[in-house]
Design an enzyme around this catalytic site. Structure first.
Site, PDB file in Angstrom:
ATOM      1  N   LYS A   9       0.807  -1.226   0.000  1.00 53.34           N
ATOM      2  CA  LYS A   9       0.000   0.000   0.000  1.00 53.34           C
ATOM      3  C   LYS A   9       0.838   1.272   0.000  1.00 53.34           C
ATOM      4  CE  LYS A   9      -4.622  -0.961   1.390  1.00 53.34           C
ATOM      5  NZ  LYS A   9      -4.983  -1.898   2.449  1.00 53.34           N
ATOM      6  N   ARG A  10       1.942   1.233   0.728  1.00 51.71           N
ATOM      7  CA  ARG A  10       2.704   2.481   0.837  1.00 51.71           C
ATOM      8  C   ARG A  10       3.334   2.900  -0.502  1.00 51.71           C
ATOM      9  NH1 ARG A  10       8.174   1.236   1.374  1.00 51.71           N
ATOM     10  NH2 ARG A  10       8.370  -1.016   1.608  1.00 51.71           N
TER      11      ARG A  10
END
Ligand code: GLU
Length: 467
Positions: free
Chosen positions: A242-243
Site C-alpha cells: 500500500k505504501r
C-alpha cells in the site's frame, strides 16, 4: 496442441496490478498461439469472496480489454465435481481419509517445530491405516498420498528447472471434513476440466505447483506447463504494498490513465522486446512469448506510467479520444451539439498533446464542447474587464470578418498586423482574445483554437465578450 490459458482471480478485493499483469500475459500468450483465454473466478472461500469484488474484477478486465473466451466460470459451482474427484482418489488408493483430532494436529505441529522445521508436519498417521479403525462419529478430511522419497522437478517456462525434495511435502488436505474442496484440489480439477495447457501466474504459487503436480498425476491427468512470473516490486525494490501507492487497477482508471497505456506499461513490467517502449496490442500479440519474461522482480514506477500515458494521449486516434471526452461530458451533464462534436475531434490533437490524463483532457476540451455564450472563469473575466481590451476585440473582429480563409496562419497574420497597427505587443491582443474564446487563461494556441472553432463560433464568442 491448441493453447488454453486462464486467469483465476480470488474475488476478495479489486483487481491488483499484479493480477492484471498475470491476466495480460495469459491473454497475450493464448492469442499469440491462436488459443483460448479463460476466466475462472476462484470463489471457493465463501467467507472472503464478495460479489462486489467479482464485479470490480470483471469491470477492470473489460476496461483493460482483456476479453476472455466464453462466459467466466465460478469455482464454487464445481464443488460436487471436486468432491467426486477426491472420493475417486480415495477409492483408487491415491488419497485417504484422515481422522486426526485438532489436538493431534497441534501436537504434530509442535513436534515439527522442535525438530527444526523444513520437513513434513503431518506425520502420515492415517496414510496406511485400515479404514476399519476409523473412529465413529467423526467426519474425516481427505489427504492426498504424496511421494516420500526422491524429488520433484518442475520445468517452469520462466524459472527453469526447479527441484524440491519430496520429504518436505506433506500429505495435504484436498477435501475438508465438511465436504468442501481445498484450493489445492479445486485448481487442479478445474484446470484439467477446462483443458488448461499453460498455467501462467505469480511466482508466489511456485510452491503450490509442486503439490498440484502430484494431484494431476494421482488423477492420471496431463500436467499443464507452468510459468511462474516474478512479482512486481515497488520503486524501492521492496514487495509492492500500500505504501507504494495505488494497488488496484480501478485507481488508475480513476486517475485518468488510458487502458492502452496501462496495458502497455504492465506488459513492459517483466517482459521486453528489445528497447521497444510503446507496443500496440497487435504487436504484443505478435511478439509475446514466455522466454522474454525476466526472472527477477520488475519495479513499478509511477512516473514511467504517467509518461507513457502522456505519449498514448498524443498518439491515440482523435476520434477515439473524443469519444472518451463525450462520455465524460455526458456524465457531467453537458449536452454537446453536433457542431461542437466536430470541433472536439478537429481540436483533439492540440488538446491531447497538452493533457497528461483524461481528466485534464476533459477540462481542456470544455472550450470546444459548448456553443456561445460560454462560461468565463475569474481570470478571463478580469482580462475582459478593461474597456481597451474589449475595444481591441471589437476592432479585431471587424478585420476577421473580412478574412478570405480561416486557417491558423492567416488568422495569426491578421492578429499580428492588427497589433502592429496599434503599436501593441501581440500578447496584449492575444490575452483578451484567449479569454473571449476559451473562457479561461490556458488553452492550445489561440489561432489553433480559432481555426477549430470556425468563423461563426469565433465571431459569436468575440461579439459577446466585447459587449
Ligand atoms: N486464485 C489464485 C490467486 O488469486 C490463483 C490460482 C492460480 O492461478 O493457480 O492467487
Amino acid at each position: 496442441m491448441s493453447v488454453v490459458t486462464r486467469f483465476a482471480p480470488s474475488p476478495t478485493g479489486f483487481l491488483h496490478i499484479g493480477g492484471a499483469r498475470t491476466a495480460l500475459f495469459n491473454y497475450l500468450f493464448a492469442k499469440h498461439h491462436g488459443g483460448k483465454f479463460l476466466l475462472r473466478v476462484e470463489d471457493t472461500d465463501r467467507k472472503r469472496s464478495t460479489d462486489e469484488a467479482i464485479q470490480a474484477i470483471l469491470h477492470s478486465m473489460r476496461w483493460l480489454a482483456l476479453d476472455w473466451d466464453g462466459a467466466e466460470t465460478y469455482q464454487s459451482q464445481s464443488a460436487a465435481r471436486h468432491r467426486e474427484v477426491a472420493e475417486n482418489l480415495v477409492a483408487d488408493g491415491k488419497a485417504y481419509n484422515c481422522y486426526c483430532t485438532p489436538e493431534e494436529l497441534a501436537e504434530m505441529r509442535e513436534n515439527a517445530k522442535n525438530s527444526g522445521g523444513g520437513t513434513r508436519v503431518y506425520d502420515g498417521r492415517w496414510r496406511d491405516r485400515d479404514p476399519s479403525e476409523a473412529p465413529a462419529g467423526i467426519e474425516p478430511v481427505i489427504r492426498i498420498k504424496m511421494p516420500h522419497e526422491g524429488e520433484t522437478t518442475i520445468a517452469d517456462l520462466v524459472q527453469g528447472n526447479v527441484t524440491k525434495a519430496n520429504d518436505t511435502l506433506d500429505d495435504f488436505i484436498i477435501l475438508r471434513s465438511d465436504g468442501t474442496p481445498t484450493y489445492m484440489l479445486a485448481v487442479v480439477v478445474d484446470d484439467h476440466d477446462m483443458g488448461v495447457t499453460h498455467a501462467i501466474r505469480g511466482d508466489d504459487h511456485l510452491n503450490n505447483a509442486f503439490r498440484q503436480l502430484h494431484v494431476f498425476e494421482a488423477c492420471g491427468w496431463d500436467v499443464p506447463e507452468f510459468a511462474h512470473i516474478p512479482l512486481i516490486h515497488g520503486s524501492d525494490g521492496a514487495k509492492l504494498s500500500k505504501r507504494h501507492g495505488a494497488l488496484g487497477v480501478e485507481a488508475y482508471e480513476e486517475m485518468g490513465i488510458l487502458p492502452e497505456a496501462m496495458c502497455n506499461y504492465l506488459l513492459r513490467l517483466g517482459w521486453s522486446h528489445g528497447d521497444d517502449e510503446t507496443i500496440s496490442r497487435e504487436q504484443a500479440i505478435e511478439w509475446f512469448d514466455l522466454d522474454s519474461v525476466g526472472r527477477s522482480p520488475a519495479r513499478f514506477d509511477m512516473d514511467k506510467l504517467l509518461n507513457l500515458n502522456a505519449q498514448y494521449m498524443k498518439t491515440t486516434d482523435p476520434a477515439r479520444m473524443a469519444a472518451g471526452v463525450l462520455v465524460d461530458a455526458d456524465a457531467a451533464g453537458i449536452t454537446v451539439s453536433p457542431d461542437a462534436e466536430k470541433r472536439l475531434v478537429a481540436g483533439m490533437p492540440g488538446l491531447a498533446s497538452r493533457a497528461k490524463n483524461t481528466h485534464e483532457l476533459f477540462d481542456l476540451s470544455r472550450l470546444y464542447l459548448v456553443d456561445a455564450p460560454i462560461e468565463m472563469n475569474e481570470k478571463a473575466r478580469d482580462n475582459l474587464a478593461d474597456p481597451e481590451a474589449r475595444q481591441s476585440l471589437n476592432e479585431l473582429a471587424e478585420l476577421l470578418k473580412k478574412a478570405t480563409s480561416w486557417g491558423e496562419d492567416e488568422l495569426d497574420g491578421i492578429a499580428r498586423e492588427y497589433a502592429e497597427s496599434k503599436g501593441l505587443k501581440l500578447g496584449k491582443v492575444a490575452q483578451p482574445l484567449r479569454s473571449a474564446l476559451t473562457g479561461s487563461n490556458v488553452s492550445p494556441s489561440i489561432f489553433e483554437v480559432m481555426a477549430v472553432l470556425g468563423r461563426d463560433e469565433t465571431l459569436a464568442r468575440l461579439e459577446i465578450a466585447a459587449d
